[in-house]
Motif scaffolding. Structure first.
Motif, PDB file in Angstrom:
ATOM      1  N   SER A  72       0.822  -1.204   0.000  1.00 56.27           N
ATOM      2  CA  SER A  72       0.000   0.000   0.000  1.00 56.27           C
ATOM      3  C   SER A  72       0.858   1.257   0.000  1.00 56.27           C
ATOM      4  O   SER A  72       0.537   2.239  -0.672  1.00 56.27           O
ATOM      5  N   LEU A  73       1.946   1.228   0.734  1.00 57.07           N
ATOM      6  CA  LEU A  73       2.859   2.364   0.745  1.00 57.07           C
ATOM      7  C   LEU A  73       3.531   2.536  -0.610  1.00 57.07           C
ATOM      8  O   LEU A  73       3.725   3.665  -1.079  1.00 57.07           O
ATOM      9  N   ALA A  74       3.845   1.420  -1.266  1.00 54.85           N
ATOM     10  CA  ALA A  74       4.412   1.492  -2.614  1.00 54.85           C
ATOM     11  C   ALA A  74       3.401   2.065  -3.604  1.00 54.85           C
ATOM     12  O   ALA A  74       3.761   2.854  -4.490  1.00 54.85           O
ATOM     13  N   VAL A  75       2.133   1.694  -3.461  1.00 51.80           N
ATOM     14  CA  VAL A  75       1.078   2.263  -4.312  1.00 51.80           C
ATOM     15  C   VAL A  75       0.980   3.770  -4.095  1.00 51.80           C
ATOM     16  O   VAL A  75       0.892   4.548  -5.044  1.00 51.80           O
ATOM     17  N   SER A  76       1.004   4.182  -2.849  1.00 54.56           N
ATOM     18  CA  SER A  76       0.938   5.610  -2.534  1.00 54.56           C
ATOM     19  C   SER A  76       2.111   6.374  -3.138  1.00 54.56           C
ATOM     20  O   SER A  76       1.937   7.441  -3.734  1.00 54.56           O
ATOM     21  N   LEU A  77       3.299   5.832  -2.991  1.00 58.63           N
ATOM     22  CA  LEU A  77       4.487   6.475  -3.544  1.00 58.63           C
ATOM     23  C   LEU A  77       4.446   6.508  -5.062  1.00 58.63           C
ATOM     24  O   LEU A  77       4.833   7.505  -5.682  1.00 58.63           O
ATOM     25  N   ALA A  78       3.949   5.444  -5.688  1.00 59.37           N
ATOM     26  CA  ALA A  78       3.859   5.402  -7.152  1.00 59.37           C
ATOM     27  C   ALA A  78       2.845   6.419  -7.674  1.00 59.37           C
ATOM     28  O   ALA A  78       3.128   7.137  -8.642  1.00 59.37           O
ATOM     29  N   VAL A  79       1.683   6.497  -7.041  1.00 57.70           N
ATOM     30  CA  VAL A  79       0.673   7.477  -7.474  1.00 57.70           C
ATOM     31  C   VAL A  79       1.217   8.888  -7.291  1.00 57.70           C
ATOM     32  O   VAL A  79       1.075   9.747  -8.171  1.00 57.70           O
ATOM     33  N   PHE A  80       1.842   9.148  -6.147  1.00 56.52           N
ATOM     34  CA  PHE A  80       2.437  10.462  -5.887  1.00 56.52           C
ATOM     35  C   PHE A  80       3.477  10.815  -6.953  1.00 56.52           C
ATOM     36  O   PHE A  80       3.443  11.901  -7.528  1.00 56.52           O
ATOM     37  N   SER A  81       4.378   9.892  -7.217  1.00 57.97           N
ATOM     38  CA  SER A  81       5.446  10.158  -8.194  1.00 57.97           C
ATOM     39  C   SER A  81       4.894  10.359  -9.593  1.00 57.97           C
ATOM     40  O   SER A  81       5.354  11.247 -10.327  1.00 57.97           O
ATOM     41  N   LEU A  82       3.916   9.562  -9.980  1.00 60.94           N
ATOM     42  CA  LEU A  82       3.328   9.719 -11.303  1.00 60.94           C
ATOM     43  C   LEU A  82       2.632  11.067 -11.464  1.00 60.94           C
ATOM     44  O   LEU A  82       2.748  11.709 -12.509  1.00 60.94           O
ATOM     45  N   ILE A  83       1.927  11.494 -10.435  1.00 61.28           N
ATOM     46  CA  ILE A  83       1.254  12.798 -10.517  1.00 61.28           C
ATOM     47  C   ILE A  83       2.277  13.918 -10.608  1.00 61.28           C
ATOM     48  O   ILE A  83       2.143  14.828 -11.431  1.00 61.28           O
ATOM     49  N   ILE A  84       3.307  13.870  -9.783  1.00 59.87           N
ATOM     50  CA  ILE A  84       4.325  14.933  -9.781  1.00 59.87           C
ATOM     51  C   ILE A  84       5.104  14.951 -11.091  1.00 59.87           C
ATOM     52  O   ILE A  84       5.362  16.011 -11.660  1.00 59.87           O
ATOM     53  N   MET A  85       5.474  13.785 -11.598  1.00 58.56           N
ATOM     54  CA  MET A  85       6.254  13.743 -12.838  1.00 58.56           C
ATOM     55  C   MET A  85       5.411  14.083 -14.057  1.00 58.56           C
ATOM     56  O   MET A  85       5.916  14.672 -15.007  1.00 58.56           O
ATOM     57  N   ARG A  86       4.156  13.709 -14.041  1.00 62.07           N
ATOM     58  CA  ARG A  86       3.287  13.984 -15.188  1.00 62.07           C
ATOM     59  C   ARG A  86       2.934  15.464 -15.274  1.00 62.07           C
ATOM     60  O   ARG A  86       2.872  16.022 -16.352  1.00 62.07           O
ATOM     61  N   ASN A  87       2.686  16.079 -14.124  1.00 56.75           N
ATOM     62  CA  ASN A  87       2.312  17.489 -14.103  1.00 56.75           C
ATOM     63  C   ASN A  87       3.030  18.173 -12.944  1.00 56.75           C
ATOM     64  O   ASN A  87       2.516  18.230 -11.829  1.00 56.75           O
ATOM     65  N   PRO A  88       4.203  18.731 -13.193  1.00 60.26           N
ATOM     66  CA  PRO A  88       4.970  19.361 -12.105  1.00 60.26           C
ATOM     67  C   PRO A  88       4.299  20.596 -11.507  1.00 60.26           C
ATOM     68  O   PRO A  88       4.700  21.055 -10.443  1.00 60.26           O
ATOM     69  N   ALA A  89       3.274  21.127 -12.171  1.00 59.10           N
ATOM     70  CA  ALA A  89       2.587  22.304 -11.641  1.00 59.10           C
ATOM     71  C   ALA A  89       1.676  21.953 -10.455  1.00 59.10           C
ATOM     72  O   ALA A  89       1.272  22.840  -9.705  1.00 59.10           O
ATOM     73  N   VAL A  90       1.373  20.686 -10.294  1.00 65.84           N
ATOM     74  CA  VAL A  90       0.542  20.260  -9.163  1.00 65.84           C
ATOM     75  C   VAL A  90       1.380  20.364  -7.895  1.00 65.84           C
ATOM     76  O   VAL A  90       2.517  19.905  -7.849  1.00 65.84           O
ATOM     77  N   HIS A  91       0.814  20.990  -6.880  1.00 64.96           N
ATOM     78  CA  HIS A  91       1.530  21.097  -5.608  1.00 64.96           C
ATOM     79  C   HIS A  91       1.622  19.724  -4.960  1.00 64.96           C
ATOM     80  O   HIS A  91       0.692  18.926  -5.014  1.00 64.96           O
ATOM     81  N   TRP A  92       2.743  19.463  -4.313  1.00 69.19           N
ATOM     82  CA  TRP A  92       2.983  18.130  -3.786  1.00 69.19           C
ATOM     83  C   TRP A  92       1.984  17.695  -2.717  1.00 69.19           C
ATOM     84  O   TRP A  92       1.684  16.508  -2.634  1.00 69.19           O
ATOM     85  N   PRO A  93       1.413  18.598  -1.884  1.00 65.50           N
ATOM     86  CA  PRO A  93       0.423  18.094  -0.915  1.00 65.50           C
ATOM     87  C   PRO A  93      -0.834  17.517  -1.588  1.00 65.50           C
ATOM     88  O   PRO A  93      -1.430  16.560  -1.077  1.00 65.50           O
ATOM     89  N   ILE A  94      -1.212  18.060  -2.728  1.00 62.64           N
ATOM     90  CA  ILE A  94      -2.374  17.527  -3.448  1.00 62.64           C
ATOM     91  C   ILE A  94      -2.056  16.136  -3.975  1.00 62.64           C
ATOM     92  O   ILE A  94      -2.878  15.216  -3.884  1.00 62.64           O
TER      93      ILE A  94
END
Length: 122
Positions: A72-94
């Motif tokens: 589950s932690l790996a899923v969370s980290l993967a979703v977080f990384s994909l969102i940040i890498m796909r759209n760097p304009a998204v703030h990291w808390p979101i």
């Protein structure tokens, strides 16, 4: 010793992960993905320690609880990384909240499946 609810501990893990991510990104100046990876590693170590010393999880084995929490932690980290890498304009808390919601859903499903497997003996 009283049995612990693994989903409650996973929510505590997510809160600790968010706090450590905040500290690593804002105070130490790490990038969001690196700070999040470090906080995930430290949070998982804290969860494993808590599960080993505070009490075994209720209705599932310790190995199952640690496995589901890790995935589950790996899923969370993967979703977080994909969102940040796909759209760097998204703030990291979101991105963190999106990853936390995905991992919480996965953890609830995983803990339920592990409890069902323990009850049926398979």
């Amino acid at each position: 010793m009283k049995a612990m609810n693994p989903l409650f501990l996973f929510c505590a893990l997510t809160a600790l992960d968010g706090a450590l991510s905040y500290v690593f990104v804002t105070q130490y100046g790490f990038g969001p993905v690196l700070g999040r990876a470090l906080s995930a590693a430290l949070s998982y170590a804290a969860l494993a320690t808590a599960l080993c010393y505070l009490g075994r999880p209720s209705s599932i084995s310790l190995f199952s609880a640690l496995s589901v929490s890790f995935i589950s932690l790996a899923v969370s980290l993967a979703v977080f990384s994909l969102i940040i890498m796909r759209n760097p304009a998204v703030h990291w808390p979101i991105a963190f909240v999106a990853g936390a919601i995905a991992s919480l859903a996965f953890a609830a499903f995983g803990y339920a499946r592990a409890a069902k497997a323990m009850r049926s003996g398979t």
